[in-house]
Design a protein around this motif. Structure first.
Motif, PDB file in Angstrom:
ATOM      1  N   GLY A  43     -30.927  26.176 -85.597  1.00  0.00           N
ATOM      2  CA  GLY A  43     -30.244  26.512 -86.827  1.00  0.00           C
ATOM      3  C   GLY A  43     -28.728  26.533 -86.763  1.00  0.00           C
ATOM      4  O   GLY A  43     -28.074  26.779 -87.769  1.00  0.00           O
ATOM      5  N   GLU A  44     -28.148  26.265 -85.598  1.00  0.00           N
ATOM      6  CA  GLU A  44     -26.685  26.293 -85.503  1.00  0.00           C
ATOM      7  C   GLU A  44     -26.111  24.880 -85.479  1.00  0.00           C
ATOM      8  O   GLU A  44     -26.833  23.890 -85.319  1.00  0.00           O
ATOM      9  N   THR A  45     -24.797  24.806 -85.636  1.00  0.00           N
ATOM     10  CA  THR A  45     -24.076  23.542 -85.536  1.00  0.00           C
ATOM     11  C   THR A  45     -23.111  23.623 -84.367  1.00  0.00           C
ATOM     12  O   THR A  45     -22.251  24.513 -84.339  1.00  0.00           O
ATOM     13  N   LEU A  46     -23.273  22.724 -83.418  1.00  0.00           N
ATOM     14  CA  LEU A  46     -22.328  22.622 -82.304  1.00  0.00           C
ATOM     15  C   LEU A  46     -21.429  21.426 -82.561  1.00  0.00           C
ATOM     16  O   LEU A  46     -21.893  20.295 -82.679  1.00  0.00           O
ATOM     17  N   GLY A  47     -20.130  21.674 -82.689  1.00  0.00           N
ATOM     18  CA  GLY A  47     -19.171  20.591 -82.839  1.00  0.00           C
ATOM     19  C   GLY A  47     -18.780  20.047 -81.483  1.00  0.00           C
ATOM     20  O   GLY A  47     -18.571  20.810 -80.537  1.00  0.00           O
ATOM     21  N   LEU A  48     -18.679  18.731 -81.379  1.00  0.00           N
ATOM     22  CA  LEU A  48     -18.262  18.075 -80.136  1.00  0.00           C
ATOM     23  C   LEU A  48     -17.031  17.247 -80.459  1.00  0.00           C
ATOM     24  O   LEU A  48     -17.105  16.270 -81.214  1.00  0.00           O
ATOM     25  N   VAL A  49     -15.876  17.664 -79.919  1.00  0.00           N
ATOM     26  CA  VAL A  49     -14.614  17.035 -80.295  1.00  0.00           C
ATOM     27  C   VAL A  49     -13.881  16.500 -79.065  1.00  0.00           C
ATOM     28  O   VAL A  49     -14.174  16.861 -77.929  1.00  0.00           O
ATOM     29  N   GLY A  50     -12.901  15.653 -79.335  1.00  0.00           N
ATOM     30  CA  GLY A  50     -12.091  15.049 -78.284  1.00  0.00           C
ATOM     31  C   GLY A  50     -11.541  13.730 -78.780  1.00  0.00           C
ATOM     32  O   GLY A  50     -11.987  13.203 -79.794  1.00  0.00           O
ATOM     33  N   GLU A  51     -10.558  13.200 -78.056  1.00  0.00           N
ATOM     34  CA  GLU A  51      -9.942  11.957 -78.503  1.00  0.00           C
ATOM     35  C   GLU A  51     -10.865  10.766 -78.278  1.00  0.00           C
ATOM     36  O   GLU A  51     -11.883  10.859 -77.589  1.00  0.00           O
ATOM     37  N   SER A  52     -10.517   9.640 -78.867  1.00  0.00           N
ATOM     38  CA  SER A  52     -11.342   8.433 -78.770  1.00  0.00           C
ATOM     39  C   SER A  52     -11.552   8.041 -77.311  1.00  0.00           C
ATOM     40  O   SER A  52     -10.609   8.058 -76.511  1.00  0.00           O
ATOM     41  N   GLY A  53     -12.799   7.693 -76.982  1.00  0.00           N
ATOM     42  CA  GLY A  53     -13.111   7.253 -75.627  1.00  0.00           C
ATOM     43  C   GLY A  53     -13.458   8.356 -74.660  1.00  0.00           C
ATOM     44  O   GLY A  53     -13.695   8.090 -73.480  1.00  0.00           O
ATOM     45  N   HIS A 215     -13.662  13.848 -84.544  1.00  0.00           N
ATOM     46  CA  HIS A 215     -12.318  14.042 -84.000  1.00  0.00           C
ATOM     47  C   HIS A 215     -11.412  14.749 -85.003  1.00  0.00           C
ATOM     48  O   HIS A 215     -10.255  15.033 -84.697  1.00  0.00           O
ATOM     49  N   ASP A 216     -11.920  15.020 -86.199  1.00  0.00           N
ATOM     50  CA  ASP A 216     -11.166  15.766 -87.206  1.00  0.00           C
ATOM     51  C   ASP A 216     -11.357  17.262 -86.938  1.00  0.00           C
ATOM     52  O   ASP A 216     -12.376  17.852 -87.282  1.00  0.00           O
ATOM     53  N   LEU A 217     -10.353  17.871 -86.302  1.00  0.00           N
ATOM     54  CA  LEU A 217     -10.496  19.250 -85.854  1.00  0.00           C
ATOM     55  C   LEU A 217     -10.635  20.233 -87.015  1.00  0.00           C
ATOM     56  O   LEU A 217     -11.330  21.237 -86.906  1.00  0.00           O
ATOM     57  N   SER A 218      -9.980  19.955 -88.128  1.00  0.00           N
ATOM     58  CA  SER A 218     -10.073  20.855 -89.277  1.00  0.00           C
ATOM     59  C   SER A 218     -11.478  20.870 -89.846  1.00  0.00           C
ATOM     60  O   SER A 218     -12.014  21.923 -90.208  1.00  0.00           O
ATOM     61  N   MET A 219     -12.098  19.699 -89.936  1.00  0.00           N
ATOM     62  CA  MET A 219     -13.447  19.614 -90.485  1.00  0.00           C
ATOM     63  C   MET A 219     -14.466  20.242 -89.533  1.00  0.00           C
ATOM     64  O   MET A 219     -15.411  20.912 -89.970  1.00  0.00           O
ATOM     65  N   VAL A 220     -14.256  20.048 -88.233  1.00  0.00           N
ATOM     66  CA  VAL A 220     -15.161  20.646 -87.244  1.00  0.00           C
ATOM     67  C   VAL A 220     -15.107  22.170 -87.322  1.00  0.00           C
ATOM     68  O   VAL A 220     -16.135  22.846 -87.226  1.00  0.00           O
ATOM     69  N   ARG A 221     -13.911  22.697 -87.508  1.00  0.00           N
ATOM     70  CA  ARG A 221     -13.765  24.155 -87.640  1.00  0.00           C
ATOM     71  C   ARG A 221     -14.555  24.655 -88.839  1.00  0.00           C
ATOM     72  O   ARG A 221     -15.164  25.736 -88.789  1.00  0.00           O
ATOM     73  N   HIS A 222     -14.560  23.892 -89.913  1.00  0.00           N
ATOM     74  CA  HIS A 222     -15.233  24.309 -91.148  1.00  0.00           C
ATOM     75  C   HIS A 222     -16.747  24.341 -90.998  1.00  0.00           C
ATOM     76  O   HIS A 222     -17.408  25.275 -91.459  1.00  0.00           O
ATOM     77  N   VAL A 227     -17.892  25.176 -80.770  1.00  0.00           N
ATOM     78  CA  VAL A 227     -17.225  23.894 -80.561  1.00  0.00           C
ATOM     79  C   VAL A 227     -17.084  23.640 -79.062  1.00  0.00           C
ATOM     80  O   VAL A 227     -16.683  24.527 -78.301  1.00  0.00           O
ATOM     81  N   ALA A 228     -17.422  22.405 -78.642  1.00  0.00           N
ATOM     82  CA  ALA A 228     -17.201  21.961 -77.265  1.00  0.00           C
ATOM     83  C   ALA A 228     -16.127  20.877 -77.288  1.00  0.00           C
ATOM     84  O   ALA A 228     -16.176  19.970 -78.115  1.00  0.00           O
ATOM     85  N   VAL A 229     -15.163  20.985 -76.379  1.00  0.00           N
ATOM     86  CA  VAL A 229     -14.055  20.039 -76.310  1.00  0.00           C
ATOM     87  C   VAL A 229     -14.250  19.133 -75.090  1.00  0.00           C
ATOM     88  O   VAL A 229     -14.417  19.627 -73.967  1.00  0.00           O
ATOM     89  N   MET A 230     -14.237  17.817 -75.331  1.00  0.00           N
ATOM     90  CA  MET A 230     -14.444  16.856 -74.247  1.00  0.00           C
ATOM     91  C   MET A 230     -13.147  16.147 -73.881  1.00  0.00           C
ATOM     92  O   MET A 230     -12.311  15.876 -74.754  1.00  0.00           O
ATOM     93  N   TYR A 231     -13.012  15.865 -72.586  1.00  0.00           N
ATOM     94  CA  TYR A 231     -11.890  15.062 -72.108  1.00  0.00           C
ATOM     95  C   TYR A 231     -12.390  14.175 -70.979  1.00  0.00           C
ATOM     96  O   TYR A 231     -12.893  14.663 -69.963  1.00  0.00           O
ATOM     97  N   LEU A 232     -12.279  12.885 -71.145  1.00  0.00           N
ATOM     98  CA  LEU A 232     -12.632  11.894 -70.120  1.00  0.00           C
ATOM     99  C   LEU A 232     -14.013  12.150 -69.498  1.00  0.00           C
ATOM    100  O   LEU A 232     -14.181  12.225 -68.291  1.00  0.00           O
ATOM    101  N   GLY A 233     -15.016  12.323 -70.386  1.00  0.00           N
ATOM    102  CA  GLY A 233     -16.390  12.428 -69.924  1.00  0.00           C
ATOM    103  C   GLY A 233     -16.843  13.809 -69.526  1.00  0.00           C
ATOM    104  O   GLY A 233     -17.991  13.981 -69.103  1.00  0.00           O
TER     105      GLY A 233
END
Length: 329
Positions: A43-53, A215-222, A227-233
């Protein structure tokens, strides 16, 4: 495993071979996903964010086995997906669906709305005849599309309408988990909020669980609970949406948050921006130790020698950084 956890990913790795020469010999690997772990509660939403690639989409596709992991485990309920044969995985596949990024490429241009939404129901033999017809009308209604559109083709719709068709197709099998792969990034800004609100309404009505990649941080916050933040895998920080945006701990997360515009000119002018130096390293030859160390203002000798593990810094707030002591907040 906790019964509230629907999906658990443990040390997931997805590498893509680099081939060269006449005989297409493997000369290396692209470390697209390099040891990712997280869980999603029902029932939850996990956001996965980070730059392209950074590996967001590859992570989502690996859950559905579109990309085959080389290591790691993926638990869906009490089933470990990667150990299942194709027949058993296909039975579970009904319960995990995906909404794709590009609504123009994800729909078959030769299929009508009736065929697109009805196809998964027919493949899994869940409905036929009049029942199939009623089900198609039902899911079109859920996503806000008129039944008058049922015999039209994708080229007759706008981008937002196409994405609604894709959502209806994903809902048709009554899934528990939906992987949303940047579902609004290809849409006009005026339409994005409508689609996000639709996803939230559907989640409440149908008790859905989302992995929301963006990758839209404002929308992910909403939309996200955590939220999980990814960097280079790799995942460098994981926390509740409120904690992550109000008090980011990892230097990379701090840099991301400082790039989000604030709709107040006075505050925007006064705040300090975190500007990262250098470029993102190649995923085919990531740095030793911490993948972020080559751009990190806090990097020390240990960062090159030892890869930091995702550790709980405070209750429910995890970060992968040698420079953040536990109990720091």
């Amino acid at each position: 495993m906790d019964q509230d956890i629907l999906l658990q990913v443990e040390d997931l790795k997805v590498y893509f071979p680099i081939r060269r020469g006449v005989f297409r010999s493997v000369v290396g690997n692209v470390h697209a996903v390099d040891g990712v772990s997280f869980s999603i509660r029902r029932g939850e939403t996990l956001g996965l964010v980070g730059e392209s690639g950074c590996g967001k989409t590859t992570t989502g596709r690996a859950i559905l086995k579109f990309n085959q992991p080389i290591e790691g485990k993926i638990y869906f309920g009490d089933q470990e997906l990667l150990s299942l044969n194709e027949t058993r995985f296909r039975q579970l596949r009904r319960r995990i669906q995906m909404i794709f990024q590009d609504p123009y490429a994800s729909l078959n241009p030769r299929m009508t709305v009736r065929e697109t939404v009805g196809e998964p129901l027919s493949i899994f033999r869940l409905a036929r005849g009049a029942d199939l017809e009623r089900s198609i009308y039902k899911y079109l209604g859920l996503v806000g599309l008129s039944s008058e559109f049922i015999d039209r083709y994708p080229h007759e719709f706008s981008g937002g309408q196409r994405q609604r068709i894709g959502i209806a197709r994903a809902l048709a099998l009554n899934p528990d988990l939906i992987v949303c792969d940047e579902p609004i990034s290809a849409l006009d800004v005026s339409i994005q909020a409508q689609i996000v609100n639709l996803l939230e309404d559907l989640q409440k009505e149908l008790n859905l669980t989302y992995l929301f990649i963006a990758h839209d941080l404002s929308m992910v916050r909403h939309i996200s609970d955590r939220v999980a933040v990814m960097y280079l895998g790799t995942i460098v920080e994981l926390a509740s949406s409120q904690d992550l945006y109000e008090q980011p701990l990892h230097p990379y997360t701090q840099a991301l948050m400082s790039a989000v515009p604030i709709p107040d000119p006075k505050v925007e002018r006064q705040r300090n921006r975190t500007i990262l130096s250098g470029d993102v390293p190649s995923a085919s030859n990531p740095p030793s130790g911490c993948h972020f160390r080559t751009r990190c203002p806090l990097a020390a000798e240990i960062c090159a020698l030892e890869r930091p593990r995702l550790a709980e810094i405070s209750t429910g707030h995890f970060a992968a950084c040698h420079m953040i002591p536990k109990g720091d907040i």
